[in-house]
Design a protein around this motif. Structure first.
Motif, short mmCIF file in Angstrom:
data_model
loop_
_atom_site.label_atom_id
_atom_site.label_comp_id
_atom_site.label_asym_id
_atom_site.label_seq_id
_atom_site.Cartn_x
_atom_site.Cartn_y
_atom_site.Cartn_z
N PRO A 249 0.68 -1.54 0.04
CA PRO A 249 0.40 -0.04 0.20
C PRO A 249 0.75 1.45 0.06
CG PRO A 249 0.29 -0.98 2.04
CD PRO A 249 1.15 -1.82 1.41
N LYS A 250 0.24 2.45 -0.59
CA LYS A 250 1.23 3.45 -0.34
C LYS A 250 1.42 3.82 1.34
CE LYS A 250 0.55 8.54 -1.16
NZ LYS A 250 -0.53 9.74 -1.23
N GLN B 135 -3.60 -7.64 5.91
CA GLN B 135 -3.93 -5.97 6.19
C GLN B 135 -3.06 -4.19 5.13
OE1 GLN B 135 -6.48 -4.85 7.61
NE2 GLN B 135 -7.18 -6.51 8.24
N ARG C 156 -2.93 -3.87 -1.48
CA ARG C 156 -3.85 -2.52 -2.05
C ARG C 156 -4.67 -4.69 -2.91
NH1 ARG C 156 -2.35 -1.35 -6.09
NH2 ARG C 156 -0.19 -1.85 -6.09
N ARG D 155 -10.03 -7.45 -2.37
CA ARG D 155 -9.80 -6.41 -2.96
C ARG D 155 -9.55 -6.02 -4.72
NH1 ARG D 155 -6.46 -5.18 1.61
NH2 ARG D 155 -7.00 -3.54 2.98
N SER E 125 -1.78 3.42 9.85
CA SER E 125 -2.80 3.96 8.89
C SER E 125 -4.16 3.37 9.12
CB SER E 125 -2.61 2.51 7.34
OG SER E 125 -3.65 2.68 6.71
N ASP F 62 -6.86 2.49 6.37
CA ASP F 62 -7.01 1.13 5.04
C ASP F 62 -7.19 0.31 5.30
OD1 ASP F 62 -7.48 1.10 2.68
OD2 ASP F 62 -5.32 0.71 2.12
N GLU F 63 -8.36 -0.15 6.18
CA GLU F 63 -9.24 -1.59 6.51
C GLU F 63 -9.27 -2.22 5.49
OE1 GLU F 63 -9.85 -2.85 9.27
OE2 GLU F 63 -9.04 -1.07 11.16
#
Length: 421
Positions: free
Chosen positions: A130-131, A161, A164, A169, A232, A234-235
């Motif tokens: 992720p980012k 977790q 991306r 996802r 983060s 982002d879940e």
């Protein structure tokens, strides 16, 4: 080398287990109706290329898409592009493959169908940091998880977790297209959300629960991963997300079905078979000792099963790495432990990964019998020391008892067979 007849018999059981997970037959019984729009195939895992080839044969045209498999595991396909990447530690080819899967499902409509072909090995083949994180961070995470000895369900809960693409996802990215996931299960319990860390199957495990698992299993997460998880928001998406409302998941092959097929072959050959479980987990050497205790009880006292009998089991053991540098995998480590616990008995055994590769070498596993440790000592090897150093491959190599069937095109986890005549 163990008795040739025992080797042939045990190999026939492994072959039956693999045939039961053949993607062509498994998919044939599960084909959906064709959509009004396009059919796009995506997939990941050690058997993803073979699954794609089988789906093409059954589905016909038109069809498009892309799947990713381990280096050396590709096969010929007509329309679905096959990419290769590294396993078990992800590489840049895996990054490119992940992006190719996202590209394949972008811009689809409600009338389009995405067929996801998912099997074991996909977690490493689909790196997607992720980012704020890099491929090097994901590589470090994978190494930490592989060395931790944690069950596969725990490792995958954490991986989801920090990605991306995992944890549903990819399916979310395909919305509003319908996603049908065909899953070849290589995880104990056959939870499709755990296979390849579920790129198209969401999971209920939250980030808070994943962090609790890190603490419970004492996993030494890399500092950058730990800091990212703590900061983060982002879940991973939950199953109730509307993006998954029309999706469907089908487990088309599993360890249970494969063990049942092996049992039938044994019984046809006149050897009664018992299946302990298709979902055995735990430290490989400890599971080996438990199996050895059962085999010893049968050999010496004819209980809880009477000879002749072949004892079958599946699941996925783990190896907590305490000493770097050894060659091998969980099946050879299990088997070396079993061989020590059955030394001197009339026992023959095979332990192998159904995908054809156990650990980092080219063997699926190995054979052992009651003379294995004695024969290893005759080659100047201390099997107890080898076991402690996670170098079971070298021990079985020295006595010519490695099992090398090559890539099988499927993956339903570990296969173990213990023969008592």
């Amino acid at each position: 080398m163990i008795d040739p007849d025992d080797r042939a018999f045990l190999t026939s059981l492994f072959d039956a287990a693999v045939r039961a997970a053949d993607p062509l037959e498994a998919l044939r019984a599960n084909l959906p109706a064709k959509p009004a729009g396009k059919t796009v195939v995506v997939g990941a895992g050690k058997g993803a290329a073979q699954m794609a080839a089988a789906f093409e044969q059954l589905w016909g045209e038109p069809i498009e898409g892309v799947v990713v498999t381990r280096y050396g595991y590709a096969c010929e396909t007509r329309h679905v592009r096959v990419l290769e990447a590294s396993h078990p530690i992800p590489d840049t080819a895996g990054l490119d493959a992940t992006q190719a899967l996202f590209d394949a499902v972008s811009g689809l409509g409600e009338d389009d169908l995405v067929v996801a072909l998912v099997c074991g090995g996909g977690s490493a083949l689909l790196p997607a940091p992720p980012k704020g994180l890099t491929l090097e961070d994901e590589q470090a995470l994978n190494k930490a998880l592989l060395a931790s000895g944690a069950p596969i369900s725990v490792m995958n809960a954490i991986r989801k977790q920090v990605s991306r693409i995992k944890g549903g996802r990819l399916a979310a990215a395909a919305y509003p297209a319908r996603v049908l996931s065909f899953v070849v299960s290589d995880v104990p319990g056959d939870d499709p959300a755990q296979v390849a860390s579920g790129p198209t199957v969401p999971d209920r495990v939250t980030r808070e629960q994943a962090m609790a698992l890190v603490s419970a299993y004492g996993i030494a997460l890399p500092v950058r991963i730990k800091d990212w998880l703590a900061g983060s928001a982002d879940e991973a998406p939950q199953p109730e997300d509307p993006a998954f409302a029309r999706n469907e998941v089908r487990v088309i092959a599993s360890a249970s079905l494969s063990l049942e097929a092996a049992a039938k072959v044994a019984e046809t050959a006149g050897v009664p078979a018992v299946i302990l479980s298709d979902a055995i987990e735990g430290e490989a050497r400890d599971v080996g000792l438990v199996h050895a205790a059962i085999a010893r009880e049968v050999a010496l006292r004819n209980r809880p099963f009477s000879k002749p009998v072949v004892i079958l089991s599946g699941g996925e053991t783990t190896v907590t790495i305490r000493h770097e540098g050894g060659k091998g995998g969980r099946n050879t480590e299990f088997l070396l432990s079993l061989a020590g616990g059955t030394e001197g008995l009339e026992v023959s055994a095979l332990a192998a990964d159904t995908d054809g590769i156990d650990g980092s070498e080219d063997n699926a596993g190995a054979f052992a019998d009651g003379s294995s440790w004695r024969r290893m000592r005759g080659r100047g090897i201390d099997p107890a020391a080898i076991l402690s150093g996670h170098d079971a491959w070298s021990a079985f190599k020295a006595v010519d008892d490695l099992f090398v069937p090559g890539p099988t095109g499927t993956n339903v986890n570990d296969f173990r067979a213990i023969l008592l005549k």
